[in-house]
Design a protein around this motif. Sequence first.
Motif, PDB file in Angstrom:
ATOM      1  N   VAL A 118       3.398 -17.621 -21.605  1.00  8.18           N
ATOM      2  CA  VAL A 118       4.321 -16.364 -21.438  1.00  8.18           C
ATOM      3  C   VAL A 118       4.144 -15.641 -22.752  1.00  8.18           C
ATOM      4  O   VAL A 118       3.554 -14.393 -22.858  1.00  8.18           O
ATOM      5  N   ARG A 119       3.925 -16.469 -23.905  1.00 10.23           N
ATOM      6  CA  ARG A 119       3.530 -15.662 -25.052  1.00 10.23           C
ATOM      7  C   ARG A 119       1.934 -15.254 -25.155  1.00 10.23           C
ATOM      8  O   ARG A 119       1.655 -14.072 -25.584  1.00 10.23           O
ATOM      9  N   THR A 120       1.094 -16.006 -24.559  1.00  9.63           N
ATOM     10  CA  THR A 120      -0.279 -15.548 -24.566  1.00  9.63           C
ATOM     11  C   THR A 120      -0.484 -14.293 -23.749  1.00  9.63           C
ATOM     12  O   THR A 120      -0.945 -13.215 -24.095  1.00  9.63           O
ATOM     13  N   ALA A 121       0.392 -14.028 -22.600  1.00 14.41           N
ATOM     14  CA  ALA A 121       0.326 -12.748 -21.858  1.00 14.41           C
ATOM     15  C   ALA A 121       0.951 -11.779 -22.719  1.00 14.41           C
ATOM     16  O   ALA A 121       0.595 -10.681 -22.710  1.00 14.41           O
ATOM     17  N   LYS A 122       2.058 -12.153 -23.491  1.00 16.03           N
ATOM     18  CA  LYS A 122       2.815 -10.919 -24.051  1.00 16.03           C
ATOM     19  C   LYS A 122       1.834 -10.438 -25.297  1.00 16.03           C
ATOM     20  O   LYS A 122       1.641  -9.313 -25.508  1.00 16.03           O
ATOM     21  N   ASP A 123       1.075 -11.087 -25.838  1.00 11.63           N
ATOM     22  CA  ASP A 123       0.354 -10.676 -26.976  1.00 11.63           C
ATOM     23  C   ASP A 123      -0.933  -9.917 -26.409  1.00 11.63           C
ATOM     24  O   ASP A 123      -1.447  -9.138 -27.233  1.00 11.63           O
ATOM     25  N   LYS A 124      -1.201  -9.998 -25.297  1.00 16.01           N
ATOM     26  CA  LYS A 124      -2.353  -9.205 -24.563  1.00 16.01           C
ATOM     27  C   LYS A 124      -1.411  -8.059 -23.746  1.00 16.01           C
ATOM     28  O   LYS A 124      -2.220  -7.329 -23.067  1.00 16.01           O
ATOM     29  N   GLY A 125      -0.179  -7.776 -23.942  1.00 21.37           N
ATOM     30  CA  GLY A 125       0.330  -6.801 -23.557  1.00 21.37           C
ATOM     31  C   GLY A 125       0.829  -6.839 -22.071  1.00 21.37           C
ATOM     32  O   GLY A 125       0.978  -5.678 -21.459  1.00 21.37           O
ATOM     33  N   VAL A 126       0.826  -8.045 -21.349  1.00 22.70           N
ATOM     34  CA  VAL A 126       0.859  -8.215 -20.128  1.00 22.70           C
ATOM     35  C   VAL A 126       2.296  -8.590 -20.166  1.00 22.70           C
ATOM     36  O   VAL A 126       2.891  -9.698 -20.463  1.00 22.70           O
ATOM     37  N   PRO A 127       3.425  -7.937 -19.392  1.00 23.69           N
ATOM     38  CA  PRO A 127       4.650  -8.695 -19.372  1.00 23.69           C
ATOM     39  C   PRO A 127       4.950  -9.639 -18.242  1.00 23.69           C
ATOM     40  O   PRO A 127       4.243  -9.796 -17.247  1.00 23.69           O
ATOM     41  N   VAL A 128       5.859 -10.516 -18.628  1.00 25.68           N
ATOM     42  CA  VAL A 128       5.888 -11.633 -17.500  1.00 25.68           C
ATOM     43  C   VAL A 128       7.570 -11.718 -17.347  1.00 25.68           C
ATOM     44  O   VAL A 128       8.305 -11.697 -18.199  1.00 25.68           O
ATOM     45  N   PHE A 129       7.746 -11.660 -15.973  1.00 23.41           N
ATOM     46  CA  PHE A 129       9.196 -11.824 -15.549  1.00 23.41           C
ATOM     47  C   PHE A 129       9.376 -12.960 -14.886  1.00 23.41           C
ATOM     48  O   PHE A 129       8.991 -13.340 -13.889  1.00 23.41           O
ATOM     49  N   CYS A 130      10.206 -13.788 -15.468  1.00 27.02           N
ATOM     50  CA  CYS A 130      10.378 -15.051 -14.983  1.00 27.02           C
ATOM     51  C   CYS A 130      11.526 -15.105 -13.791  1.00 27.02           C
ATOM     52  O   CYS A 130      12.584 -14.311 -13.725  1.00 27.02           O
ATOM     53  N   ILE A 131      11.256 -16.028 -12.735  1.00 28.34           N
ATOM     54  CA  ILE A 131      12.143 -16.163 -11.596  1.00 28.34           C
ATOM     55  C   ILE A 131      12.549 -17.387 -11.396  1.00 28.34           C
ATOM     56  O   ILE A 131      11.824 -18.322 -11.552  1.00 28.34           O
ATOM     57  N   ASP A 132      13.863 -17.591 -11.218  1.00 28.21           N
ATOM     58  CA  ASP A 132      14.377 -18.924 -11.000  1.00 28.21           C
ATOM     59  C   ASP A 132      14.384 -20.034 -12.129  1.00 28.21           C
ATOM     60  O   ASP A 132      15.504 -20.631 -12.304  1.00 28.21           O
ATOM     61  N   ARG A 133      13.586 -20.112 -12.525  1.00 29.47           N
ATOM     62  CA  ARG A 133      13.108 -21.261 -13.693  1.00 29.47           C
ATOM     63  C   ARG A 133      13.250 -20.489 -15.032  1.00 29.47           C
ATOM     64  O   ARG A 133      12.263 -19.904 -15.124  1.00 29.47           O
ATOM     65  N   GLU A 134      13.962 -20.981 -15.946  1.00 26.50           N
ATOM     66  CA  GLU A 134      13.889 -20.555 -17.121  1.00 26.50           C
ATOM     67  C   GLU A 134      12.764 -21.074 -18.245  1.00 26.50           C
ATOM     68  O   GLU A 134      12.467 -22.287 -18.219  1.00 26.50           O
ATOM     69  N   ILE A 135      12.447 -20.295 -19.243  1.00 23.35           N
ATOM     70  CA  ILE A 135      11.738 -20.869 -20.227  1.00 23.35           C
ATOM     71  C   ILE A 135      12.572 -21.114 -21.609  1.00 23.35           C
ATOM     72  O   ILE A 135      13.321 -20.115 -21.677  1.00 23.35           O
ATOM     73  N   ASN A 136      12.159 -21.770 -22.332  1.00 28.28           N
ATOM     74  CA  ASN A 136      13.067 -21.947 -23.502  1.00 28.28           C
ATOM     75  C   ASN A 136      12.662 -21.045 -24.799  1.00 28.28           C
ATOM     76  O   ASN A 136      12.186 -21.475 -25.785  1.00 28.28           O
ATOM     77  N   ALA A 137      12.607 -19.720 -24.459  1.00 29.26           N
ATOM     78  CA  ALA A 137      12.409 -18.846 -25.567  1.00 29.26           C
ATOM     79  C   ALA A 137      13.042 -17.415 -24.992  1.00 29.26           C
ATOM     80  O   ALA A 137      12.974 -17.222 -23.644  1.00 29.26           O
ATOM     81  N   THR A 138      13.626 -16.554 -25.860  1.00 29.39           N
ATOM     82  CA  THR A 138      14.200 -15.578 -25.657  1.00 29.39           C
ATOM     83  C   THR A 138      13.433 -14.111 -26.043  1.00 29.39           C
ATOM     84  O   THR A 138      13.969 -13.128 -25.937  1.00 29.39           O
ATOM     85  N   ASP A 139      12.523 -14.537 -26.651  1.00 27.36           N
ATOM     86  CA  ASP A 139      11.357 -13.438 -26.927  1.00 27.36           C
ATOM     87  C   ASP A 139      10.032 -13.336 -26.431  1.00 27.36           C
ATOM     88  O   ASP A 139       9.386 -12.786 -27.153  1.00 27.36           O
ATOM     89  N   ALA A 140       9.954 -14.059 -25.419  1.00 27.88           N
ATOM     90  CA  ALA A 140       8.514 -14.051 -24.860  1.00 27.88           C
ATOM     91  C   ALA A 140       8.389 -13.123 -23.559  1.00 27.88           C
ATOM     92  O   ALA A 140       7.646 -12.507 -23.261  1.00 27.88           O
ATOM     93  N   ALA A 141       9.067 -13.470 -22.563  1.00 23.21           N
ATOM     94  CA  ALA A 141       9.179 -12.980 -21.284  1.00 23.21           C
ATOM     95  C   ALA A 141      10.013 -11.710 -21.546  1.00 23.21           C
ATOM     96  O   ALA A 141      10.773 -11.319 -22.335  1.00 23.21           O
ATOM     97  N   ALA A 142       9.511 -10.678 -20.531  1.00 24.48           N
ATOM     98  CA  ALA A 142      10.008  -9.532 -20.606  1.00 24.48           C
ATOM     99  C   ALA A 142      11.729  -9.405 -20.045  1.00 24.48           C
ATOM    100  O   ALA A 142      12.601  -8.683 -20.569  1.00 24.48           O
TER     101      ALA A 142
END
Length: 330
Positions: A118-142
């Motif tokens: 998710v961080r790699t995508a964010k660094d490239k300007g591509v937003p990630v919207f997580c569904i159902d399963r959480e990731i352990n970061a609050t500053d990576a996914a949109a």
Amino acid sequence: MKTFQYPAAFMLLWLMVVTTGCAEPGGGDKPMDVDHGAAENAQHGRIAVVVSTLNNPWFVVLAEAAKSRAEELGHEAVIYDSQNDVAKEAATFENVLSAGYGAILFNAVDSEASVANVRTAKDKGVPVFCIDREINATDAAAAQILSDNYAGCVELAQYFVEVVGEEGTYAELLGLTGDNNTSARSKGFHSVVDRYQGLKMVAQQSADFDRTKGLEVMEVILQGSPGIRAVFCGNDAMALGAYQAIESAGKKDQIKVFGFDGAEDVVRSIADGKISATAMQFPKKMAQQAAEFADQWLKGKRDFEQSIPVAVELVTAENVSRYGDYGAKE
């Protein structure tokens, strides 16, 4: 003199045409084709739907609902299956980002290991919207659109005690150990059941949210603890596998089975009196919300709430007629 003034004026006009002819109307400094591309991407972008596994009907519904809603909004959408493999998920992200997708709708394999993707995508300007399963970061996914697993299992556990009683032995089948849903559901369940000293858990094993593993693990548990009165399963696929093992052992009238998800097969099983209860998660609702967020991002919106909780509902024999097709009936 007039003979030389005309070519000079003509040349000046020609230079103005050359230097401004491709600029946006109104004197902006962006080339017109760039603005046209951005506008085209906002209306008809490319969205990747990356899900943990398609070996479970619940996730198939989740993925197809996300794809369908993205297409309804005018975008191209493609589904990718991570096959519950973190390495395959990482490779998919590399391919998706190289292919120029504008947004990713994401159902993670692992709450911790998936953060890097998710961080790699964010660094490239591509937003990630997580569904159902959480990731352990609050500053990576949109944004993260998640079922309220803990609260859902609190309500499920209260019904468990009501059906099973305040005494007896039971087993628990856990999901993937790296998924936050596994721990949230187990903690919610035990926050209620552990208050009853007469209820004893005699087995707790992981079956990875998988139906076949649920069957195999339950067969082993029945050999070691043949007298249990109930089994709580962290998802419906494992509940179906567990019920199959219990039925084969001739103990379907002795052991109550509880699941979590709201899968169509389990809703029918509750109506048929085979499984006692599940918790409806509304996968279509979560997937459609994620697709709408991606559409809004492509059109310029950036301020999304980081966590979007989605309430779950208890499904039992008493109210099962109100549910079907992975949601509540209209």
